[in-house]
Design a protein around this motif. Structure first.
Motif, short mmCIF file in Angstrom:
data_model
loop_
_atom_site.label_atom_id
_atom_site.label_comp_id
_atom_site.label_asym_id
_atom_site.label_seq_id
_atom_site.Cartn_x
_atom_site.Cartn_y
_atom_site.Cartn_z
N GLN A 85 1.74 12.11 -4.55
CA GLN A 85 2.18 12.23 -3.11
C GLN A 85 3.52 12.30 -3.05
O GLN A 85 4.27 12.96 -2.11
CB GLN A 85 1.39 10.96 -2.44
CG GLN A 85 1.55 11.22 -0.94
CD GLN A 85 0.91 10.00 -0.23
OE1 GLN A 85 0.21 9.18 -0.85
NE2 GLN A 85 1.09 10.08 1.19
N LEU A 86 4.23 11.16 -3.83
CA LEU A 86 5.68 11.22 -3.95
C LEU A 86 6.44 12.61 -4.24
O LEU A 86 7.27 12.81 -3.81
CB LEU A 86 6.06 9.99 -4.71
CG LEU A 86 5.77 8.48 -3.78
CD1 LEU A 86 6.10 7.44 -4.79
CD2 LEU A 86 6.69 8.52 -2.84
N LYS A 87 5.92 13.05 -5.47
CA LYS A 87 6.12 14.26 -6.07
C LYS A 87 6.37 15.39 -4.96
O LYS A 87 7.09 16.32 -4.87
CB LYS A 87 5.78 14.67 -7.38
CG LYS A 87 5.80 13.46 -8.54
CD LYS A 87 7.25 13.34 -8.92
CE LYS A 87 7.85 14.64 -9.49
NZ LYS A 87 9.40 14.54 -10.11
N GLU A 88 5.18 15.45 -4.19
CA GLU A 88 4.98 16.40 -3.41
C GLU A 88 5.83 16.42 -2.17
O GLU A 88 6.33 17.32 -1.62
CB GLU A 88 3.44 16.49 -3.01
CG GLU A 88 2.55 16.75 -3.79
CD GLU A 88 1.09 16.97 -3.23
OE1 GLU A 88 0.88 16.65 -1.92
OE2 GLU A 88 0.15 17.19 -4.11
N ALA A 89 6.17 15.20 -1.87
CA ALA A 89 7.44 14.97 -1.00
C ALA A 89 8.81 15.16 -1.60
O ALA A 89 9.88 14.73 -0.82
CB ALA A 89 7.41 13.69 -0.24
N GLY A 90 9.03 15.19 -2.76
CA GLY A 90 10.32 15.64 -3.33
C GLY A 90 11.04 14.50 -3.98
O GLY A 90 12.37 14.61 -4.02
N HIS A 91 10.44 13.23 -4.30
CA HIS A 91 10.84 12.15 -4.83
C HIS A 91 11.13 12.43 -6.10
O HIS A 91 10.19 12.63 -6.95
CB HIS A 91 10.32 11.16 -4.35
CG HIS A 91 10.26 10.64 -2.72
ND1 HIS A 91 11.25 10.28 -2.31
CD2 HIS A 91 9.42 11.20 -1.81
CE1 HIS A 91 11.12 10.06 -0.80
NE2 HIS A 91 9.94 10.48 -0.78
N THR A 126 0.93 -1.15 -0.13
CA THR A 126 0.18 -0.18 0.05
C THR A 126 0.70 1.47 -0.10
O THR A 126 1.95 1.24 0.51
CB THR A 126 -0.85 -0.08 1.20
OG1 THR A 126 -0.01 0.37 2.48
CG2 THR A 126 -1.69 -1.21 1.44
N GLY A 127 0.17 2.29 -0.45
CA GLY A 127 0.74 3.65 -0.42
C GLY A 127 1.36 4.08 1.03
O GLY A 127 2.07 4.62 1.20
N GLN A 128 0.12 3.88 2.05
CA GLN A 128 0.60 4.03 3.24
C GLN A 128 1.93 3.33 3.76
O GLN A 128 2.71 4.12 4.49
CB GLN A 128 -0.64 3.68 4.30
CG GLN A 128 -0.49 4.13 5.68
CD GLN A 128 -1.71 4.01 6.46
OE1 GLN A 128 -2.57 3.69 5.80
NE2 GLN A 128 -1.58 4.05 7.80
N GLU A 129 2.04 2.36 3.46
CA GLU A 129 3.12 1.56 3.79
C GLU A 129 4.47 2.21 3.50
O GLU A 129 5.47 2.40 4.10
CB GLU A 129 3.17 0.16 3.32
CG GLU A 129 1.99 -0.76 4.26
CD GLU A 129 2.23 -2.27 3.89
OE1 GLU A 129 3.34 -2.82 3.96
OE2 GLU A 129 1.04 -2.91 3.60
N TYR A 132 -0.69 -0.18 -9.56
CA TYR A 132 -1.84 -0.47 -9.74
C TYR A 132 -2.82 -0.55 -8.49
O TYR A 132 -4.14 -0.41 -8.69
CB TYR A 132 -1.96 -2.11 -10.22
CG TYR A 132 -1.49 -2.15 -11.61
CD1 TYR A 132 -0.91 -1.17 -12.45
CD2 TYR A 132 -0.67 -3.37 -12.00
CE1 TYR A 132 -0.57 -1.07 -13.79
CE2 TYR A 132 -0.04 -3.54 -13.19
CZ TYR A 132 0.26 -2.40 -14.01
OH TYR A 132 0.64 -2.51 -15.42
N ARG A 133 -2.43 -0.47 -7.45
CA ARG A 133 -3.22 -0.26 -6.31
C ARG A 133 -3.72 1.15 -6.10
O ARG A 133 -4.83 1.36 -5.53
CB ARG A 133 -2.77 -1.13 -5.09
CG ARG A 133 -3.48 -0.74 -3.80
CD ARG A 133 -2.93 -1.31 -2.55
NE ARG A 133 -3.56 -1.13 -1.39
CZ ARG A 133 -4.25 -2.28 -0.81
NH1 ARG A 133 -4.28 -3.45 -1.03
NH2 ARG A 133 -4.99 -2.10 0.53
N GLU A 134 -2.67 1.87 -6.18
CA GLU A 134 -2.76 3.27 -5.42
C GLU A 134 -3.18 4.48 -6.61
O GLU A 134 -3.61 5.37 -6.43
CB GLU A 134 -1.39 3.74 -4.77
CG GLU A 134 -1.23 2.81 -3.65
CD GLU A 134 -2.33 2.98 -2.44
OE1 GLU A 134 -3.00 4.00 -2.55
OE2 GLU A 134 -2.20 2.18 -1.45
N GLY A 135 -2.80 3.89 -7.90
CA GLY A 135 -2.87 4.60 -9.08
C GLY A 135 -2.00 6.22 -9.18
O GLY A 135 -1.07 6.17 -8.08
#
Length: 242
Positions: free
Chosen positions: A50-56, A15-18, A41-44
């Motif tokens: 979310q990752l881009k906003e966190a700078g990844h 999951t994305g949360q994990e 495929y699970r999170e879309g």
């Protein structure tokens, strides 16, 4: 065109949360990451945002393999996610790879993502090549051919094993991104062609992907730093990455 990062951490979580909790809990915020099929495929697209906003920096590893027009339209959509690297299977052929690049160019508002082509999965060996894929050529010869085909059709680099990256660098001007990275003494699991970060550097890899070695470590942050150092911390040996 966007850039290839030296080390990507494979976010092989359910999951994305994990995934986000792991990055935060182990002080890995902002590192380059690889998002594969399982997570995407699970999170879309929400996971990517979310990752881009966190700078990844993101390598979106979906390995597209379909008819050229379907791949072109898919890449057009993926380009709008603002990821940094995407890939296709070289086995899809030259026309498909060229269509993938066109899709990225059409869908990118500014810099397009780098396009990589997977030569042979690191779970593939010569026995599989001969008995299951029914190819009558040595594995290394098949990889060389796919690399040359990728370059002719405007692909930026290939995904290949470390043992094949040296050959790719000798015969093409492509980037070589190598998965199957383990620390000395690490378990191979389902990957048959693996290597350490130091060997990857020696063989000419421009970038490596590491998953289990970091994810299953007692101290993931320390292991991530160790891998970066083993893969030559300043990366001056790969001028194209600077």
């Amino acid at each position: 065109m966007k850039r290839l990062e030296p080390v990507y951490f494979a976010l092989d979580f359910e999951t994305g949360q994990e995934a986000m909790e792991f990055l935060e809990n182990h002080h890995l915020c902002g590192i380059p990451v690889k998002v594969g099929m399982e997570l995407f495929y699970r999170e879309g697209p929400g996971m990517i945002h979310q990752l881009k906003e966190a700078g990844h920096s993101i390598f979106l590893d979906l390995k597209l393999h379909d008819i050229p027009e379907t791949v072109r339209r898919t890449m057009l959509n993926l380009a709008k996610l603002n990821v940094d690297v995407v890939n296709v299977h070289a086995q899809g052929g030259g026309t498909m790879m060229e269509a993938a690049r066109r899709g990225l160019e059409e869908g990118s508002p500014e810099e397009r993502p780098l396009l990589l082509a997977v030569t042979m999965l690191t779970s593939t060996d010569q026995t599989m090549i001969e008995k299951e894929l029914l190819l009558d050529r040595p594995l290394i010869e098949v990889v060389e051919h796919y690399g040359e085909l990728a370059e002719i059709n405007g692909v930026d680099g290939v995904v290949c094993s470390v043992e094949e990256s040296q050959m790719i660098k000798e015969y093409t001007n492509l980037y070589a991104l190598t998965p199957g990275i383990r620390l000395e003494g690490g378990i191979k699991h389902d990957q048959k062609r693996v290597a350490t970060p130091a060997v990857a550097m020696e063989k000419g890899s421009d970038s490596i992907v590491v998953g289990r070695a970091i994810r299953e470590a007692d101290d993931p942050h320390a292991v991530y730093q160790q891998i970066k150092e083993e893969f030559h911390g300043d990366f001056q040996h790969h001028s194209r990455l600077n």
